[in-house]
Design a protein around this motif. Structure first.
Motif, PDB file in Angstrom:
ATOM      1  N   PHE A   2       0.852  -1.193   0.000  1.00 27.12           N
ATOM      2  CA  PHE A   2       0.000   0.000   0.000  1.00 27.12           C
ATOM      3  C   PHE A   2       0.887   1.242   0.000  1.00 27.12           C
ATOM      4  N   LEU A   3       1.863   1.276   0.904  1.00 28.14           N
ATOM      5  CA  LEU A   3       2.816   2.399   0.937  1.00 28.14           C
ATOM      6  C   LEU A   3       3.581   2.480  -0.382  1.00 28.14           C
ATOM      7  N   PHE A   4       3.992   1.312  -0.879  1.00 29.68           N
ATOM      8  CA  PHE A   4       4.734   1.270  -2.133  1.00 29.68           C
ATOM      9  C   PHE A   4       3.893   1.837  -3.280  1.00 29.68           C
ATOM     10  N   GLY A   5       2.601   1.470  -3.303  1.00 28.14           N
ATOM     11  CA  GLY A   5       1.709   1.935  -4.372  1.00 28.14           C
ATOM     12  C   GLY A   5       1.580   3.447  -4.389  1.00 28.14           C
TER      13      GLY A   5
ATOM     14  N   ILE B   6       8.856  13.162  -5.709  1.00 26.85           N
ATOM     15  CA  ILE B   6       9.787  12.063  -5.967  1.00 26.85           C
ATOM     16  C   ILE B   6      10.482  11.631  -4.672  1.00 26.85           C
ATOM     17  N   THR B   7      10.849  12.615  -3.839  1.00 25.94           N
ATOM     18  CA  THR B   7      11.525  12.295  -2.579  1.00 25.94           C
ATOM     19  C   THR B   7      10.615  11.472  -1.673  1.00 25.94           C
ATOM     20  N   VAL B   8       9.381  11.967  -1.484  1.00 22.25           N
ATOM     21  CA  VAL B   8       8.431  11.237  -0.637  1.00 22.25           C
ATOM     22  C   VAL B   8       8.119   9.876  -1.249  1.00 22.25           C
ATOM     23  N   GLY B   9       7.926   9.862  -2.580  1.00 22.72           N
ATOM     24  CA  GLY B   9       7.612   8.615  -3.272  1.00 22.72           C
ATOM     25  C   GLY B   9       8.723   7.588  -3.098  1.00 22.72           C
ATOM     26  N   GLY B  10       9.971   8.032  -3.271  1.00 22.15           N
ATOM     27  CA  GLY B  10      11.109   7.121  -3.116  1.00 22.15           C
ATOM     28  C   GLY B  10      11.171   6.542  -1.719  1.00 22.15           C
ATOM     29  N   LEU B  11      11.012   7.397  -0.723  1.00 21.16           N
ATOM     30  CA  LEU B  11      11.039   6.933   0.669  1.00 21.16           C
ATOM     31  C   LEU B  11       9.943   5.896   0.917  1.00 21.16           C
ATOM     32  N   LEU B  12       8.729   6.201   0.446  1.00 20.56           N
ATOM     33  CA  LEU B  12       7.607   5.269   0.655  1.00 20.56           C
ATOM     34  C   LEU B  12       7.871   3.937  -0.040  1.00 20.56           C
ATOM     35  N   MET B  13       8.471   3.997  -1.231  1.00 25.80           N
ATOM     36  CA  MET B  13       8.781   2.740  -1.938  1.00 25.80           C
ATOM     37  C   MET B  13       9.771   1.910  -1.127  1.00 25.80           C
ATOM     38  N   GLY B  14      10.815   2.569  -0.634  1.00 24.86           N
ATOM     39  CA  GLY B  14      11.840   1.850   0.124  1.00 24.86           C
ATOM     40  C   GLY B  14      11.288   1.226   1.392  1.00 24.86           C
ATOM     41  N   ILE B  15      10.521   2.013   2.144  1.00 16.33           N
ATOM     42  CA  ILE B  15       9.930   1.507   3.385  1.00 16.33           C
ATOM     43  C   ILE B  15       8.945   0.383   3.071  1.00 16.33           C
ATOM     44  N   GLY B  16       8.127   0.595   2.030  1.00 20.97           N
ATOM     45  CA  GLY B  16       7.113  -0.397   1.661  1.00 20.97           C
ATOM     46  C   GLY B  16       7.720  -1.731   1.267  1.00 20.97           C
TER      47      GLY B  16
ATOM     48  N   ILE C 177      -1.219  -2.973  -3.335  1.00 21.93           N
ATOM     49  CA  ILE C 177      -0.678  -2.045  -4.336  1.00 21.93           C
ATOM     50  C   ILE C 177      -1.809  -1.361  -5.107  1.00 21.93           C
ATOM     51  N   LEU C 178      -2.925  -2.076  -5.322  1.00 21.38           N
ATOM     52  CA  LEU C 178      -4.058  -1.442  -6.009  1.00 21.38           C
ATOM     53  C   LEU C 178      -4.616  -0.297  -5.162  1.00 21.38           C
ATOM     54  N   ALA C 179      -4.798  -0.565  -3.865  1.00 22.85           N
ATOM     55  CA  ALA C 179      -5.304   0.478  -2.974  1.00 22.85           C
ATOM     56  C   ALA C 179      -4.311   1.637  -2.909  1.00 22.85           C
ATOM     57  N   GLY C 180      -3.023   1.327  -2.819  1.00 23.72           N
ATOM     58  CA  GLY C 180      -2.003   2.368  -2.742  1.00 23.72           C
ATOM     59  C   GLY C 180      -1.940   3.197  -4.005  1.00 23.72           C
ATOM     60  N   ALA C 181      -1.982   2.533  -5.167  1.00 24.82           N
ATOM     61  CA  ALA C 181      -1.914   3.267  -6.434  1.00 24.82           C
ATOM     62  C   ALA C 181      -3.133   4.174  -6.577  1.00 24.82           C
ATOM     63  N   TRP C 182      -4.272   3.727  -6.068  1.00 33.15           N
ATOM     64  CA  TRP C 182      -5.496   4.541  -6.145  1.00 33.15           C
ATOM     65  C   TRP C 182      -5.342   5.799  -5.287  1.00 33.15           C
ATOM     66  N   VAL C 183      -4.891   5.614  -4.039  1.00 34.68           N
ATOM     67  CA  VAL C 183      -4.667   6.765  -3.151  1.00 34.68           C
ATOM     68  C   VAL C 183      -3.595   7.680  -3.760  1.00 34.68           C
TER      69      VAL C 183
END
Lengths: 216, 163
Positions: A83-86, B106-116, B146-152
């Protein structure tokens, strides 16, 4: 295979993937984002086709006990993590694949995203070291561990063991589901093309539109 | 060569990748990216921290830094393949995000990807090209996440684009 052989195989595989993804502009993020935001499905269709082929391929080999599936307990951390990754991949405009591919094209934004992916991983490693959650894959048992919010481990091979039904049968079911989603998308696209085509020359324009969309 | 003049149909590209991925699955393991990136994180951290790094349990118990970890080389290969593709088709040029809002996203997105990735133990590639085709339970859990995350994410993205 020797460790060096593994690394070389991985590098060659990665190179082919990088080249093909660069030339086709495929992006996993776009596959999800464009379908949700813009109702376009160029990348979504490619993702579904790959998943259909992989489902048949993997489950066929799992039937005979071949292949190297991923082994670790799964749990709610998968839902939360992805979810975070998405959210992250849509904000960054790139997933794990396209950050590398775009970096190869000279995109500094992608390099920046990659850098912060590394930083995010490091931050999480600090957090993990306090909580030891989710349990490390090596310590997992394959049995439900509800205290650790882990549900155990299951795939087509374990289903085969439990039920005696060949793994590929489950694979065919999943293939059918993916195909149904793919066909629903195609129907939606055809309907949109019909709506766009001017009345009178409906059929001809629609088929021309279908060709155009295949070439996009 | 035709490949470097026209854009390739992504379906064709993904069919080839899927077939190769099946061979990988049979010999070393299915295509993943997150694990290799984690190992790179560990190796980079080791450059900065040296032996101090082993005092952080994660790098001792889960991912002891190892440059011989094969998944690292998938990522390096992707970088190399894309570089070759971009140069051969004259598409290589430096691109920079223009606006501050893009840098922040991009910064926030990268961090969230890494943590996720680390929280889930899987990335989007292992979700779509590894776990789900193996019909692993984790694949279905990850896909729903990932579907829920991509939607948000799309809602936020739209807001930032419009605002």
């Amino acid at each position: 295979m020797s460790p060096v052989g593994e690394c070389i195989t991985a590098f060659i595989f990665g190179s082919v993937v990088g080249l093909l993804v660069q030339r086709s502009r495929f992006c996993n993020t776009a596959a999800l984002r464009d379908a949700m935001l813009f109702k376009t499905y160029r990348n979504t269709k490619a993702l579904l086709v790959a998943m259909m082929i992989l489902t048949l391929g993997f489950t066929t080999f799992l039937t005979f006990g071949d292949g190297k599936p991923l082994h670790f307990d799964v749990g709610l951390n998968q839902v939360m993590g992805l979810f975070l990754f998405g959210i992250g991949m849509v904000l960054a405009g790139a997933c794990t694949v396209s950050t590398w591919v775009k970096a190869g094209e000279g995109n500094i934004g992608a390099v920046w995203a990659l850098l912060f992916t590394f930083i995010g991983m490091f931050l999480f490693s600090l957090l993990w070291s306090f909580s030891y959650w989710p349990p490390a894959p090596g310590t997992m048992s394959g049995e439900p561990n509800l205290a650790g919010l882990q549900l155990g481990y299951a795939n087509a091979a374990t289903l085969q063991e439990k039920t005696g039904i060949p793994a590929v049968v489950f694979g065919l079911v999943q293939f059918a589901v993916l195909l149904a989603i793919y066909r629903a998308i195609r129907r939606k696209e055809t309907a949109a093309e019909h709506a766009k085509a001017p009345a009178g020359q409906g059929a001809g324009a629609a088929s021309a539109g279908a060709v155009a969309s295949r070439n996009d | 060569m035709e490949l470097f003049k026209k854009t390739l149909d992504p379906v064709v590209a993904l069919v080839i990748i899927a077939v190769l991925d099946i061979f990988m699955f049979l010999t070393i393991g299915a295509w993943t990216v997150g694990g290799g990136e984690t190992m790179m994180t560990g190796l980079i951290a080791q450059l900065f921290l040296g032996d101090e790094l082993s005092r952080i349990p994660f790098w001792e118990l889960v991912f002891p830094p190892d440059p011989g970890y094969w998944k690292i080389y998938i990522s390096l290969g992707m970088l190399f393949g894309a570089l070759v593709g971009a140069i051969m088709s004259k598409e290589f040029y430096w691109r920079f995000p223009r606006h501050l809002s893009e840098w922040v996203m991009i910064t926030v997105g990268g961090l969230l990807m890494g943590i996720g990735i680390r929280l889930a133990f899987v990335c989007n590639v292992s979700t779509f090209f590894g776990l789900t085709p193996e019909m692993n339970l984790g694949g279905y859990l990850a896909v729903s996440g990932i579907l829920a995350g991509a939607w948000v994410g799309s809602l936020v993205y739209k807001k930032v684009l419009e605002g």
